[in-house]
Design an enzyme around this catalytic site. Structure first.
Site, PDB file in Angstrom:
ATOM      1  N   GLU A  12       0.816  -1.226   0.000  1.00  0.00           N
ATOM      2  CA  GLU A  12       0.000   0.000   0.000  1.00  0.00           C
ATOM      3  C   GLU A  12       0.843   1.267   0.000  1.00  0.00           C
ATOM      4  O   GLU A  12       0.384   2.308  -0.467  1.00  0.00           O
ATOM      5  CB  GLU A  12      -0.981  -0.021   1.188  1.00  0.00           C
ATOM      6  CG  GLU A  12      -2.054  -1.095   1.017  1.00  0.00           C
ATOM      7  CD  GLU A  12      -2.951  -1.280   2.230  1.00  0.00           C
ATOM      8  OE1 GLU A  12      -2.439  -1.222   3.366  1.00  0.00           O
ATOM      9  OE2 GLU A  12      -4.166  -1.512   2.048  1.00  0.00           O
ATOM     10  N   GLY A  78     -12.451  -3.934   1.327  1.00  0.00           N
ATOM     11  CA  GLY A  78     -13.501  -4.780   0.794  1.00  0.00           C
ATOM     12  C   GLY A  78     -14.750  -3.934   0.583  1.00  0.00           C
ATOM     13  O   GLY A  78     -15.148  -3.170   1.469  1.00  0.00           O
ATOM     14  N   MET A 172      -9.226  -3.203   7.944  1.00  0.00           N
ATOM     15  CA  MET A 172      -8.741  -3.678   9.241  1.00  0.00           C
ATOM     16  C   MET A 172      -7.923  -2.661  10.023  1.00  0.00           C
ATOM     17  O   MET A 172      -7.296  -3.015  11.021  1.00  0.00           O
ATOM     18  CB  MET A 172      -7.903  -4.960   9.021  1.00  0.00           C
ATOM     19  CG  MET A 172      -8.720  -6.088   8.395  1.00  0.00           C
ATOM     20  SD  MET A 172      -7.745  -7.554   8.006  1.00  0.00           S
ATOM     21  CE  MET A 172      -7.431  -8.175   9.643  1.00  0.00           C
ATOM     22  N   GLU A 173      -7.935  -1.397   9.601  1.00  0.00           N
ATOM     23  CA  GLU A 173      -7.064  -0.406  10.273  1.00  0.00           C
ATOM     24  C   GLU A 173      -7.667   1.000  10.396  1.00  0.00           C
ATOM     25  O   GLU A 173      -7.236   1.768  11.258  1.00  0.00           O
ATOM     26  CB  GLU A 173      -5.741  -0.250   9.496  1.00  0.00           C
ATOM     27  CG  GLU A 173      -4.913  -1.506   9.410  1.00  0.00           C
ATOM     28  CD  GLU A 173      -5.298  -2.386   8.211  1.00  0.00           C
ATOM     29  OE1 GLU A 173      -5.974  -1.918   7.267  1.00  0.00           O
ATOM     30  OE2 GLU A 173      -4.910  -3.568   8.221  1.00  0.00           O
ATOM     31  N   ASP A 196     -11.799  -6.014  -3.401  1.00  0.00           N
ATOM     32  CA  ASP A 196     -12.614  -7.224  -3.421  1.00  0.00           C
ATOM     33  C   ASP A 196     -13.989  -6.883  -2.864  1.00  0.00           C
ATOM     34  O   ASP A 196     -14.224  -5.771  -2.404  1.00  0.00           O
ATOM     35  CB  ASP A 196     -11.954  -8.330  -2.574  1.00  0.00           C
ATOM     36  CG  ASP A 196     -11.748  -7.865  -1.147  1.00  0.00           C
ATOM     37  OD1 ASP A 196     -10.703  -7.245  -0.874  1.00  0.00           O
ATOM     38  OD2 ASP A 196     -12.657  -8.061  -0.321  1.00  0.00           O
TER      39      ASP A 196
HETATM   40  N1  LIG Z   1     -12.244  -8.432   2.534  1.00  0.00           N
HETATM   41  C1  LIG Z   1     -11.464  -7.680   3.354  1.00  0.00           C
HETATM   42  N2  LIG Z   1     -11.574  -7.802   4.690  1.00  0.00           N
HETATM   43  C2  LIG Z   1     -10.829  -7.021   5.517  1.00  0.00           C
HETATM   44  N3  LIG Z   1      -9.929  -6.103   5.095  1.00  0.00           N
HETATM   45  C3  LIG Z   1      -9.792  -5.960   3.758  1.00  0.00           C
HETATM   46  C4  LIG Z   1      -8.953  -5.120   2.985  1.00  0.00           C
HETATM   47  C5  LIG Z   1      -8.041  -4.046   3.505  1.00  0.00           C
HETATM   48  N4  LIG Z   1      -6.748  -4.493   4.102  1.00  0.00           N
HETATM   49  C6  LIG Z   1      -6.036  -5.476   3.309  1.00  0.00           C
HETATM   50  C7  LIG Z   1      -5.357  -6.418   4.304  1.00  0.00           C
HETATM   51  C8  LIG Z   1      -6.018  -7.778   4.224  1.00  0.00           C
HETATM   52  C9  LIG Z   1      -5.543  -8.711   5.299  1.00  0.00           C
HETATM   53  S1  LIG Z   1      -5.237 -10.331   4.690  1.00  0.00           S
HETATM   54  C10 LIG Z   1      -3.657 -10.162   4.115  1.00  0.00           C
HETATM   55  C11 LIG Z   1      -3.260 -11.299   3.234  1.00  0.00           C
HETATM   56  O1  LIG Z   1      -1.873 -11.522   3.281  1.00  0.00           O
HETATM   57  C12 LIG Z   1      -1.409 -12.217   2.113  1.00  0.00           C
HETATM   58  C13 LIG Z   1       0.031 -12.676   2.338  1.00  0.00           C
HETATM   59  O2  LIG Z   1       0.092 -13.476   3.515  1.00  0.00           O
HETATM   60  C14 LIG Z   1      -5.567  -5.750   5.651  1.00  0.00           C
HETATM   61  O3  LIG Z   1      -4.515  -4.815   5.911  1.00  0.00           O
HETATM   62  C15 LIG Z   1      -6.858  -5.010   5.451  1.00  0.00           C
HETATM   63  C16 LIG Z   1      -9.202  -5.422   1.673  1.00  0.00           C
HETATM   64  N5  LIG Z   1     -10.172  -6.386   1.577  1.00  0.00           N
HETATM   65  C17 LIG Z   1     -10.548  -6.740   2.843  1.00  0.00           C
END
Ligand SMILES: Nc1ncnc2c(CN3C[C@H](CCSCCOCCO)[C@@H](O)C3)c[nH]c12
Length: 228
Positions: A12, A78, A172-173, A196
């Site tokens: 990011e 998301g 998530m932040e 997504d």
């Molecule tokens: N549907 C969803 N639910 C919750 N959050 C999000 C977000 C936003 N960010 C992306 C990242 C996803 C954490 S999983 C990381 C995968 O690691 C892959 C390598 O291990 C976390 O920092 C929150 C995008 N789609 C989401």
């Protein structure tokens, strides 16, 4: 002005660092802090690592140790609202924690005593962003963003979050960063590009669109820095 730019994942902030070219780095309290000059401002950039705990730590350090006077978050989310498709931008009008639950004591979902369910984001930065969106010819949605320490990949959980908080997107932040900035009285702006739909395909879509959506958000954030 000293401006903090935060992400949660390396992907990011990478587009931000790429656009800046040169910067110095400092490791501190589990993060790497990147220092750069851009558009007449001093920037402090970092990714926190995933989740509310790590993002709260990084936001606090950016304000307390590095003295940032504004904090811009750039990342992906998301999508919940049917109006949002992958790659669309949404800025938070307000934020909430969908995984806070002390309803056993009669409190509403997401409520913590001596606090509020919703944290409003800075209006001035939101109106600046709206102007920039028009100038850039991009759609910029505004809505409620729900934060929780879980990657949401189920329509059932997504629909519960939408129903309970009237949320338009989830991540998530954002709310933990917003809470830190609010407590320190520092204006903040939370921008996300959809990666997504937080449904059964979320994992696959996230992997496919993380980089391109992070780029969309980063490009907009750099325009914000130029105009702040
Ligand atoms: N549907 C969803 N639910 C919750 N959050 C999000 C977000 C936003 N960010 C992306 C990242 C996803 C954490 S999983 C990381 C995968 O690691 C892959 C390598 O291990 C976390 O920092 C929150 C995008 N789609 C989401």
């Amino acid at each position: 002005m000293k401006i903090a730019i935060m992400g949660a994942m390396r992907e990011e902030i990478e587009p931000i660092l790429a656009a800046l070219g040169n910067y110095t780095i400092e490791k501190y309290a589990g993060n790497i802090y990147y220092h750069a000059e851009y558009a007449g401002h001093e920037l402090i950039i970092a990714y926190s690592k995933i989740g509310k705990v790590f993002s709260a730590i990084t936001a606090t350090i950016m304000l307390e140790r590095y003295g940032a006077k504004a904090l811009l978050f750039s990342g992906v989310a998301g999508g919940i609202s049917k109006d949002l498709k992958i790659g669309d931008l949404i800025m938070a009008s307000a934020l909430c924690q969908h995984d806070v639950d002390i309803t056993a004591f009669g409190h509403p979902e997401g409520f913590i005593p001596e606090s509020f369910v919703m944290i409003e984001s800075d209006e001035d930065m939101r109106s600046l962003a709206s102007e920039i969106a028009v100038d850039m010819g991009v759609d910029l949605y505004e809505g409620i963003i729900a934060t929780g320490d879980q990657f949401v990949a189920s329509s059932e959980r997504k629909e519960w979050i939408e129903k309970t908080f009237n949320a338009d997107a989830l991540e998530m932040e954002g709310t933990s960063v917003a809470c830190v900035c609010q407590n320190f009285g520092v204006p903040f702006f939370i921008l996300r590009a959809i990666s997504d739909a937080a449904d059964g395909d979320a994992g696959m879509d996230f992997d496919t669109f993380l980089k391109s959506s992070a780029q969309v958000s980063a490009k907009f954030i750099l325009e914000m820095v130029k105009r702040i």
